[in-house]
Design an enzyme around this catalytic site. Sequence first.
Site, PDB file in Angstrom:
ATOM      1  N   CYS A 134      -8.468 -42.677 -25.792  1.00  0.00           N
ATOM      2  CA  CYS A 134      -7.704 -41.708 -26.787  1.00  0.00           C
ATOM      3  C   CYS A 134      -6.635 -42.572 -27.303  1.00  0.00           C
ATOM      4  CB  CYS A 134      -7.197 -40.660 -25.999  1.00  0.00           C
ATOM      5  SG  CYS A 134      -6.236 -39.428 -26.788  1.00  0.00           S
TER       6      CYS A 134
ATOM      7  N   SER B 174      -8.264 -27.722 -27.021  1.00  0.00           N
ATOM      8  CA  SER B 174      -6.942 -28.156 -26.629  1.00  0.00           C
ATOM      9  C   SER B 174      -6.451 -29.420 -27.808  1.00  0.00           C
ATOM     10  CB  SER B 174      -6.798 -28.676 -25.375  1.00  0.00           C
ATOM     11  OG  SER B 174      -5.595 -28.993 -24.989  1.00  0.00           O
TER      12      SER B 174
ATOM     13  N   GLY C 148      -9.698 -37.596 -25.014  1.00  0.00           N
ATOM     14  CA  GLY C 148      -9.590 -37.417 -26.480  1.00  0.00           C
ATOM     15  C   GLY C 148      -9.002 -36.519 -27.104  1.00  0.00           C
ATOM     16  N   GLU C 149      -8.762 -36.627 -28.418  1.00  0.00           N
ATOM     17  CA  GLU C 149      -8.068 -35.657 -29.222  1.00  0.00           C
ATOM     18  C   GLU C 149      -8.982 -34.836 -30.196  1.00  0.00           C
ATOM     19  OE1 GLU C 149      -5.342 -33.839 -29.512  1.00  0.00           O
ATOM     20  OE2 GLU C 149      -6.305 -32.962 -31.183  1.00  0.00           O
TER      21      GLU C 149
ATOM     22  N   CYS D  19     -15.158 -28.894 -18.590  1.00  0.00           N
ATOM     23  CA  CYS D  19     -14.239 -29.551 -19.411  1.00  0.00           C
ATOM     24  C   CYS D  19     -15.041 -30.676 -19.973  1.00  0.00           C
ATOM     25  CB  CYS D  19     -13.085 -30.026 -18.544  1.00  0.00           C
ATOM     26  SG  CYS D  19     -11.819 -31.111 -19.197  1.00  0.00           S
TER      27      CYS D  19
ATOM     28  N   CYS E  56      -7.154 -36.214 -16.452  1.00  0.00           N
ATOM     29  CA  CYS E  56      -7.836 -36.708 -17.602  1.00  0.00           C
ATOM     30  C   CYS E  56      -7.725 -38.219 -17.371  1.00  0.00           C
ATOM     31  CB  CYS E  56      -7.033 -36.318 -18.726  1.00  0.00           C
ATOM     32  SG  CYS E  56      -6.738 -34.668 -18.953  1.00  0.00           S
TER      33      CYS E  56
ATOM     34  N   CYS F  12      -0.183 -39.318 -19.439  1.00  0.00           N
ATOM     35  CA  CYS F  12      -1.606 -39.091 -19.301  1.00  0.00           C
ATOM     36  C   CYS F  12      -2.633 -40.687 -18.978  1.00  0.00           C
ATOM     37  CB  CYS F  12      -2.192 -38.487 -20.773  1.00  0.00           C
ATOM     38  SG  CYS F  12      -4.016 -38.382 -20.916  1.00  0.00           S
TER      39      CYS F  12
ATOM     40  N   ASN G 184      -0.258 -33.613 -12.910  1.00  0.00           N
ATOM     41  CA  ASN G 184      -1.095 -34.478 -12.218  1.00  0.00           C
ATOM     42  C   ASN G 184      -0.731 -35.748 -12.021  1.00  0.00           C
ATOM     43  OD1 ASN G 184      -3.574 -34.728 -10.435  1.00  0.00           O
ATOM     44  ND2 ASN G 184      -4.295 -33.331 -12.007  1.00  0.00           N
TER      45      ASN G 184
ATOM     46  N   CYS H 127       0.097 -40.491 -25.121  1.00  0.00           N
ATOM     47  CA  CYS H 127       0.917 -39.357 -24.242  1.00  0.00           C
ATOM     48  C   CYS H 127       1.445 -40.271 -22.926  1.00  0.00           C
ATOM     49  CB  CYS H 127       0.433 -38.176 -23.885  1.00  0.00           C
ATOM     50  SG  CYS H 127      -0.148 -37.231 -25.575  1.00  0.00           S
TER      51      CYS H 127
ATOM     52  N   GLU I 284     -15.866 -39.016 -19.391  1.00  0.00           N
ATOM     53  CA  GLU I 284     -15.880 -37.674 -18.269  1.00  0.00           C
ATOM     54  C   GLU I 284     -15.809 -36.480 -18.466  1.00  0.00           C
ATOM     55  OE1 GLU I 284     -12.186 -38.404 -15.946  1.00  0.00           O
ATOM     56  OE2 GLU I 284     -11.989 -40.543 -16.424  1.00  0.00           O
TER      57      GLU I 284
ATOM     58  N   SER J  42      -0.720 -28.492 -26.674  1.00  0.00           N
ATOM     59  CA  SER J  42      -0.201 -29.224 -25.742  1.00  0.00           C
ATOM     60  C   SER J  42       1.545 -29.421 -26.181  1.00  0.00           C
ATOM     61  CB  SER J  42      -0.658 -30.620 -25.349  1.00  0.00           C
ATOM     62  OG  SER J  42      -1.969 -30.221 -25.091  1.00  0.00           O
ATOM     63  N   LEU J  43       2.407 -28.779 -25.664  1.00  0.00           N
ATOM     64  CA  LEU J  43       3.556 -28.761 -26.192  1.00  0.00           C
ATOM     65  C   LEU J  43       4.482 -29.524 -25.219  1.00  0.00           C
ATOM     66  CD1 LEU J  43       5.391 -27.662 -28.598  1.00  0.00           C
ATOM     67  CD2 LEU J  43       5.928 -25.578 -27.000  1.00  0.00           C
ATOM     68  N   HIS J  44       4.650 -29.531 -23.917  1.00  0.00           N
ATOM     69  CA  HIS J  44       5.166 -30.232 -22.827  1.00  0.00           C
ATOM     70  C   HIS J  44       6.700 -30.360 -23.165  1.00  0.00           C
ATOM     71  CE1 HIS J  44       1.221 -30.605 -21.587  1.00  0.00           C
ATOM     72  NE2 HIS J  44       0.980 -31.706 -22.339  1.00  0.00           N
TER      73      HIS J  44
HETATM   74  N1  SAH Z   1      -5.803 -34.287 -26.738  1.00  0.00           N
HETATM   75  C1  SAH Z   1      -5.779 -32.993 -26.382  1.00  0.00           C
HETATM   76  C2  SAH Z   1      -6.833 -32.608 -25.374  1.00  0.00           C
HETATM   77  C3  SAH Z   1      -7.041 -33.608 -24.234  1.00  0.00           C
HETATM   78  S1  SAH Z   1      -5.763 -33.340 -22.746  1.00  0.00           S
HETATM   79  C4  SAH Z   1      -4.342 -32.659 -25.900  1.00  0.00           C
HETATM   80  O1  SAH Z   1      -3.615 -33.222 -25.774  1.00  0.00           O
HETATM   81  O2  SAH Z   1      -4.301 -31.291 -25.825  1.00  0.00           O
HETATM   82  C5  SAH Z   1      -5.947 -31.915 -21.922  1.00  0.00           C
HETATM   83  C6  SAH Z   1      -4.320 -31.364 -21.361  1.00  0.00           C
HETATM   84  O3  SAH Z   1      -4.219 -32.059 -20.248  1.00  0.00           O
HETATM   85  C7  SAH Z   1      -3.335 -31.493 -22.521  1.00  0.00           C
HETATM   86  O4  SAH Z   1      -2.519 -30.384 -22.400  1.00  0.00           O
HETATM   87  C8  SAH Z   1      -2.717 -32.681 -21.967  1.00  0.00           C
HETATM   88  O5  SAH Z   1      -1.445 -32.756 -22.256  1.00  0.00           O
HETATM   89  C9  SAH Z   1      -2.917 -32.295 -20.318  1.00  0.00           C
HETATM   90  N2  SAH Z   1      -2.608 -33.609 -19.677  1.00  0.00           N
HETATM   91  C10 SAH Z   1      -2.967 -34.956 -19.815  1.00  0.00           C
HETATM   92  N3  SAH Z   1      -2.409 -35.475 -18.868  1.00  0.00           N
HETATM   93  C11 SAH Z   1      -1.846 -35.140 -17.831  1.00  0.00           C
HETATM   94  C12 SAH Z   1      -1.502 -35.043 -16.472  1.00  0.00           C
HETATM   95  N4  SAH Z   1      -1.314 -36.298 -16.041  1.00  0.00           N
HETATM   96  N5  SAH Z   1      -0.990 -33.940 -15.922  1.00  0.00           N
HETATM   97  C13 SAH Z   1      -1.158 -32.616 -16.149  1.00  0.00           C
HETATM   98  N6  SAH Z   1      -1.833 -32.341 -17.395  1.00  0.00           N
HETATM   99  C14 SAH Z   1      -2.058 -33.472 -18.199  1.00  0.00           C
END
Ligand code: SAH
Length: 360
Positions: free
Chosen positions: A120, A202, A170-171, A113, A344, A127, A301, A124, A100, A225-227
């Site tokens: 992936c 990212s 993907g990472e 993007c 994503c 995701c 999301n 997470c 995508e 991506s810390l979260h």
């Molecule tokens: N693998 C990389 C890049 C792809 S994800 C990474 O983890 O950064 C891009 C961003 O979208 C990341 O910050 C990821 O944590 C975030 N993301 C994934 N799923 C999401 C969701 N459902 N809602 C909001 N952000 C999300």
Amino acid sequence: MPDKMKPAGKVLLKDLSRAELEDFFSGMGERSFRAVQLMGWLYQRQATTFDQMTDLSLKLRQKLESAAIVNAVTVARRQESVGDGTVKYLFMLGDGNTCEGVLMRHDYGNSFCVSTQVGCAMGCRFCASTLGGRIRDLSVGEIVDQVVTAQRELAAEEKRISSVVFMGTGEPLENYAATVGALRLLNSPEGLNIGYRHLTVSTSGLSEQIRRLAGEELPITLSVSLHAPNDALRSELMPVNRRFPIGELLPACRDYIQRTGRRITFEYAMMDGINDSGEQARQLAGLLRGMLCHVNLIPLNPVAERGIARSSLETVRRFQAILEEEGIETTVRREMGGDIDAACGQLRRRAMLESGMGEK
Ligand code: SAH
């Protein structure tokens, strides 16, 4: 794309840098200036066939046709948001896999993007991209051609893609060589000529690769991506944290900032009742205090399979206010394309489920 997938060993032209393309032409007994000429067709004019390349002789076009491929991706599906004009693409790759990309239109320009892998492996919990695991890495050409395809569409409106974010499926740092190759090609004047400051990678936090990236002399923007503000919660949400806990990740980030002079963005997806309390905001501020950084709060999301809800806007604002009181610069990401599965991995997953490929 992996060599074995390429029809009869043909070269995917968008996999090649200018220097590699010059070697390719020399190997065919052609003059090396053909490389720049060809790149004009691939990137500035977004040609899809050799026939369009009318300033190359018919004989050379036929030679190219038998040795090389122009398109790494084709559009399998396209969804446009009626609200804000965001376009989500499902791209078909040469081996039948899909990935995508998303075009976002802003007042200040158009950003795209890209995905860096098919599926992936990071796992997470919030995701959609990782639900079916990783199938394979994308090649340089497969990453770059996502942007070229969207640029072709924008060119008809006399617009251009001004920034690219590596935030699709993907990472990127797990597919390190292709990511760096794609960044260089997107930036190169013969390629898409997008400034490094307008390219963002990212990562879920692969500390070793962050240190390696710091040495590439690419003045891009790094997003991490810390979260979560502590290891217990981060390991639960992001299994990668067990390999690279916060105590390793943040020193790698500090090192990156020191070596590149670039500010890092920390992504923090706001999840209702999970990572959005005032105490967690203060804990986060404590981790980041004194760093040249910026926090981007993203209302989650929601992904149907994940059962996690997004924080209310009020909670997000309260969280932001605490971070700012503590001296941490914070923005809240504006939501785009909510009506078109822009989170994503959601479009690819939906297409797979509809075709009966998704559930295992
Ligand atoms: N693998 C990389 C890049 C792809 S994800 C990474 O983890 O950064 C891009 C961003 O979208 C990341 O910050 C990821 O944590 C975030 N993301 C994934 N799923 C999401 C969701 N459902 N809602 C909001 N952000 C999300």
